[in-house]
Structure formats: C-alpha cells, structure tokens
Design an enzyme around this catalytic site. Structure first.
Site, PDB file in Angstrom:
ATOM      1  N   ASP A 174      -2.223   2.684  -4.475  1.00 44.27           N
ATOM      2  CA  ASP A 174      -1.753   1.740  -3.703  1.00 44.27           C
ATOM      3  C   ASP A 174      -2.535   0.798  -3.975  1.00 44.27           C
ATOM      4  OD1 ASP A 174      -4.412   3.723  -2.760  1.00 44.27           O
ATOM      5  OD2 ASP A 174      -3.863   2.094  -0.767  1.00 44.27           O
ATOM      6  N   GLU A 182      -6.000   4.794   0.120  1.00 47.51           N
ATOM      7  CA  GLU A 182      -7.152   3.516  -0.019  1.00 47.51           C
ATOM      8  C   GLU A 182      -7.098   2.175   0.029  1.00 47.51           C
ATOM      9  OE1 GLU A 182     -11.076   1.860  -1.205  1.00 47.51           O
ATOM     10  OE2 GLU A 182      -8.378   2.112  -0.972  1.00 47.51           O
TER      11      GLU A 182
END
Length: 470
Positions: free
Chosen positions: A90, A154
């Site tokens: 991400d 994250e």
C-alpha cells in the site's frame, strides 16, 4: 549460475514487474471497501499482483490471509523457526496536481523510476521478491523457513499484520527492507493525539475563518493547505500574501471566490518521521492568517498553529518532548488539520518518541497549558522497540553489508515505523543506500535504479545468513 549472473539475467523482468506494481493505485479507499477488499480495491489489487508473480514463477508455498496480507515461502516447512521478510504494497495518498510525472505509471528518467510507492516501498518489495526467487531457482537449502510476508495497510493501522499473525503466528527474527541500508535495531514509539477545540463564531460581521484544511495522512507533513475567509479586503490581502510568499520562498494562490477569499499555500511534504526536512503548509498558512482580525476561537487556533506548532519538530515548544541518550528526541508532526466554522476543529499530532515518553501524560500537559483544547489519545500507537547490538541478526547484517560493499554500515535509531519492529528479533534494513535522497511520501517520489544490483547481492546473502541462524 552464480548470483551475479542470475541478478543481471533477472533485471529486465524485475523492472517490468516493478512498473506493473507501481501502476496499481494502492492508496487505502474506505469508501469502496468491502469484505473482499477490506482497504479498498487498490491495496488488494497490489497484493494480488505480487502474489501473481509468485504463481507465475513457480513458488509452491503461497498464501493469502483474510484478503489483508499474503506470503511467499521457501525453505523446510517443518523448520522450528521462521525468518520474516516483512513488506507492504500500500502507499500514501497523492497531491497529483503537484507531481511532474504520472504517479501510477512508472516513468523512467535517467537512473530514476518515478511513481508513488517507488521509494516506500514497492522498490524494496520487488528487490526482496526477486532475491527470494533467485534463491528458489538455485534450490538453496536452509535450517529455517523464510517467508516474504506482504501487508496491504502499513500506511494506516497495521491490521493487515494483525490478521496475518493471528492466522500464521509471528516470526521470531527477520527484517523489513523499508528504508536505508543501515541496521535500525531501535525504533521509537508512535502516538497519535487529536486536539479538539471550538470553532463557533457569534458575530457574522467580523472577519471570519470559514474553513481551513490540510493533510491527508497523519504520517505525512502536509504539502498543501487551503483556507476560505470572509469579510476581508481582496487587494490588501493579495498584497500581504505576495509579500508572505516572497519572504518564505513558498508558492500559493489567493483569489476571490463566493463572497470571500480562497487561499492555497504549497509547502514541502516529507515523511512524518522527519518533519524538519519538510515545510508544513498548514502551520505556514496559519502564520499568514494571523494578519487578519478573526474572532477569539479562530485566533486561539491559528496562534497555536503559528506560534506553538510551527517548526516545533521536537515537541519542545509544546512542552511534551522527551530526550534520551539511547533513542534521541521526540519528534512531532501536525499531519491532519481541519477547521470548519461552527463545528469542532481538529489537529492530529503524530509523535515519535523514545522510552520514557507517556502519551497520556502529554495529553494532560497540553490540556493544562491550553485549557481551550481537549486532547483525545488514539489507541493505535506503537511502543518503542530495541534489539540488542549483540544479537546475531544485527551482527550478521552488519557483516554482510561490509562484505558486499567493502565498507561498513552502522546501527541507527529510527523515528519511523517499519514492520521490522513486529518481530522480537526484527530490524529495519535496506534498500536505499546511505547518502541517497529519500523521497518517501514526497512529490515525484522515485527509486534509484542503480541500486538494483548491489541491493540484490546484499538481500540474497542476508536472507541466506538469517535462514541458517540457530
């Protein structure tokens, strides 16, 4: 085939795969999240993309957990220990209007590959994947099994790793290649404080701060801030703004709109762990807005931004900073700021702190010093993490770097947060080289393509070494 030949042979495919992964807009999208896409379509698509490479390349042990995390494994499945290489696919949001390259295309210019996530951390994702692929192709044997563990959230609340650990257990040792090729065996704690205050106004004839917005994520220094004000003279305001831009070397725009003035200020966005390397557009805009005679609530709020938080990188002006010999100073980033007239104003603070800091004590201190503010402590913080310098994980990584590069690297205390801290003997290690510019979370983020060969050599040897530790 030697490591060096295999590394050269794989480079073109690595670059094609890297570009494919960069092309996936993997910013979290809560508006389109569902049970199959818990963080929205993008993060799940990026996770699927990386796992599809592993299927294509013949990995036998591949898994996906709750559509939030995945893994790719090599080594003996009955091994007692697992070496975790923890990565994430991400990325943080993009101020696209400020970029000079398409953020989700993967544009090569010279030795740079531009794209959101290229530095944090899709470049490291692909280097780690190809290091594992090369070891698989060479049928390398280990004492421990090795898992490339892939997260997809994250940049937010790390529930991807929580889901993975609940299902598969927590690796005892390993690293996250999320930064520089220094061994970050210590990571500061992280706390989030929401500062709330009253944005009511009683007299509509006064100069009014109607709205003020900046920031898209807590761990990014805001690169753009916007405000809308009423009952202010355009010509005088415009002249003041031009003088302010000249004095601060910033860019922006002030224009008449909807019976008021729309103001946009461009700062310089950096990672929230290094706020001193950026220019917070929100606090700079607050400095400018103090030229206007607002009501008491707006003046309180802007003064707090402009005279307390502005350039207060270590929470010293705020009065909550802590410094220790082992882990250094507390760092402070005002990451998300929101003022809407007659609603509750909010400032989200992102704090990185050493052992000895207490977020609840900090909240109490702020409320006592500024009684018009209410502080909420979020429950998503991380405690400080430290791995002994004598641990073989640390000593082996230091040794391998020196063997490959011919010079030593060093230990470091990080103000960032890597997945390395999630393992008892986990560190952060790689894949940017010392002295190279970090563009993580910045405009025109890029990866140094020259890093491919040396980084691959270091990662391959590092994985081999940890996979054979007792």
């Amino acid at each position: 085939m030697s490591d060096e030949i295999a590394i050269k042979t794989n480079r073109e495919q690595w670059l094609r795969d890297f570009k494919e992964l960069l092309a996936v807009n993997s910013v979290r999208d809560n508006d389109h999240a569902d049970s199959r896409h818990p963080y929205g379509p993008g993060p799940k698509a990026a996770l699927d993309k990386l796992l599809s490479f592993a299927t294509r390349d013949g990995f036998q042990k591949i898994g996906i957990i709750d559509d939030r995390a995945g893994y790719i494994e090599i080594g003996p499945s009955n091994a007692k220990k697992t070496v975790g290489i923890l990565i994430h696919v991400d990325v943080v949001p993009v101020d696209q209007e400020l970029w000079h390259y398409e953020p989700f295309a993967g544009t090569v210019v010279g030795n740079r590959l531009y794209g959101r996530g290229s530095d944090d951390m899709k470049g490291s994702d692909m280097l780690s994947y190809y290091a594992l692929k090369l070891l698989k192709d060479q049928a390398a044997t280990f004492k421990n099994k090795v898992r490339l563990i892939i997260g997809s959230d994250e940049e937010n609340d790390w529930q991807d790793m929580a889901a993975y650990f609940a299902a598969e257990g927590r690796p005892e040792l390993g690293f996250s290649p999320d930064g520089d090729f220094i061994v970050e065996n210590a990571e500061k704690g992280i706390a989030h404080l929401d500062l709330l205050s009253n944005a009511d106004i009683d007299d509509p004839s006064e100069t009014q701060l109607i709205s003020f917005h900046a920031g898209k994520a807590s761990n990014i220094v805001p690169g753009v801030a916007k405000a809308f004000i009423k009952n202010a003279d355009f010509k005088q305001s415009y002249q003041l703004f031009q003088s302010f831009l000249q004095a601060t070397h910033l860019t922006g725009e002030l224009k008449a709109a909807d019976d008021g003035l729309q103001i946009t200020l461009n700062g310089f966005s950096t990672h929230g762990s290094t706020p001193d390397e950026g220019k917070n557009a929100a606090t700079y805009l607050a400095v400018f807005l103090l030229n206007f005679d607002f009501d008491e609530n707006a003046t309180h709020w802007l003064t707090f931004l402009a005279k307390i938080l502005h350039n207060d990188y270590f929470a010293e002006q705020l009065g909550i900073g802590v410094t220790t010999k082992e882990m250094g100073k507390t760092t402070l980033n005002a990451g998300i700021l929101d003022w809407q007239i007659n609603q509750t104003a909010k400032i989200n603070l992102n704090l990185r702190y050493p052992i000895g800091f207490d977020e609840h004590k900090a909240a109490s201190t702020i409320e006592k010093r500024f009684p018009w503010i209410t502080v909420n402590v979020q429950d998503d913080g991380l405690k400080p993490h430290l791995v002994s310098a004598q641990d073989p994980v640390v000593s082996q990584l230091l040794l391998i770097y020196k063997q490959v590069m011919g010079q030593a690297t060093h230990l470091n205390v990080s103000a960032g947060a890597s997945f390395g801290r999630l393992m008892p003997r986990g560190v952060c290690f790689g894949t940017r080289f010392i002295g190279q510019e970090s563009t993580a979370h910045q405009i025109d983020e890029y990866f140094h393509l020259d890093n491919y060969e040396p980084a691959m050599k270091i990662l391959i040897k590092s994985i081999q070494a940890l996979a054979n530790l007792d």
